[in-house]
Design an enzyme around this catalytic site. Structure first.
Site, PDB file in Angstrom:
ATOM      1  N   ALA A  97       0.350  -0.927   0.214  1.00 60.82           N
ATOM      2  CA  ALA A  97       0.280  -0.054   0.310  1.00 60.82           C
ATOM      3  C   ALA A  97       0.696   0.818   0.409  1.00 60.82           C
ATOM      4  CB  ALA A  97      -1.003   0.160   1.340  1.00 60.82           C
ATOM      5  N   ASP A  98       0.538   2.144  -0.764  1.00 60.54           N
ATOM      6  CA  ASP A  98       1.238   3.979  -0.456  1.00 60.54           C
ATOM      7  C   ASP A  98      -0.172   4.427  -0.265  1.00 60.54           C
ATOM      8  OD1 ASP A  98       3.339   4.910  -0.759  1.00 60.54           O
ATOM      9  OD2 ASP A  98       2.087   6.034  -2.043  1.00 60.54           O
ATOM     10  N   THR A  99       0.319   5.371   0.691  1.00 58.65           N
ATOM     11  CA  THR A  99      -0.607   6.891   1.316  1.00 58.65           C
ATOM     12  C   THR A  99      -0.422   7.326   0.453  1.00 58.65           C
ATOM     13  OG1 THR A  99      -1.652   5.487   2.853  1.00 58.65           O
ATOM     14  CG2 THR A  99      -1.675   8.043   2.851  1.00 58.65           C
TER      15      THR A  99
END
EC number: 3.6.1.9
Length: 209
Positions: A78-80
């Site tokens: 995941a990347d925010t």
């Protein structure tokens, strides 16, 4: 398909591990993926979140293959990304960066995007993008200075951690709270469940909060 025995998280983020644990999921291995997170020229925040999540997952999968451990594994990444309009805010490492981010966010709305990427044991690629709108109150100079002194902003997208002291800045939130923390649980659990990895099978009986 029966639930595989391994869940690999392409991250060393304590908050992502904690969020998975909150859903009853314990990663079997953490495989942090070192990638260049610099946005491409004119790249939209949505596109950046998706691209980085996929790059992390691919990097982790490559490492697992070298170790001969990719079989029967879900690889989750995941990347925010935090953005005001199309302006992408950095993952702050120095106090001046964090101060600039918080001044920009003060008294206005911004969006938080998390790209989720999942490689299944059969080699399928699943992905999802989740968006949350957040509005901050006007942050006083004294509050800003105190928050910077706390150090909580370090390494955080947009210069703040909603699950910490900065939660007091939030006037309104539309969408997933866990997305802002770093991993939208509903969407993550749904992606896993779609390919047979059901989080509830790991829930212990008699759990109290």
């Amino acid at each position: 398909m029966s639930a595989p025995t391994k869940l690999i998280l392409a991250s060393a983020s304590p908050r992502r591990v904690q969020l998975l644990q909150q859903a009853g999921l314990e990663p079997n291995r953490l495989v942090p993926a070192e990638i260049d997170e610099t946005p491409l020229k004119a790249e939209h925040p949505r596109s950046l979140a998706k691209r980085l999540a996929r790059s992390k997952a691919e990097k982790a999968l490559e490492r697992l293959r070298k170790d001969g451990e990719e079989r029967d594994s879900f690889v989750l990444a995941a990347d925010t990304v935090v953005a005001v309009g199309r302006r992408i805010l950095p993952k702050t490492e120095i106090a001046d960066e964090a101060s600039n981010c918080l001044r920009l966010l003060s008294g206005r709305s911004h969006r938080v995007y998390t790209g989720i990427c999942l490689f299944t044991p059969t080699g399928k690629l699943r992905h999802k993008l989740v968006e949350t709108r957040v509005r901050f109150k006007r942050i006083s100079r004294e509050e800003l200075e105190a928050y910077i002194a706390s150090g909580e902003w370090r390494g955080k997208a947009g210069g703040y951690a909603i699950q910490g002291l900065a939660g007091s800045f939030v006037v309104k939130l539309v969408g997933s709270y866990t997305n802002v923390v770093g991993l939208p649980l509903h969407e993550t659990v749904s992606l896993l469940a779609a390919d047979g990895f059901k989080a509830y099978l790991n829930w212990p009986a008699g759990t109290q909060v």
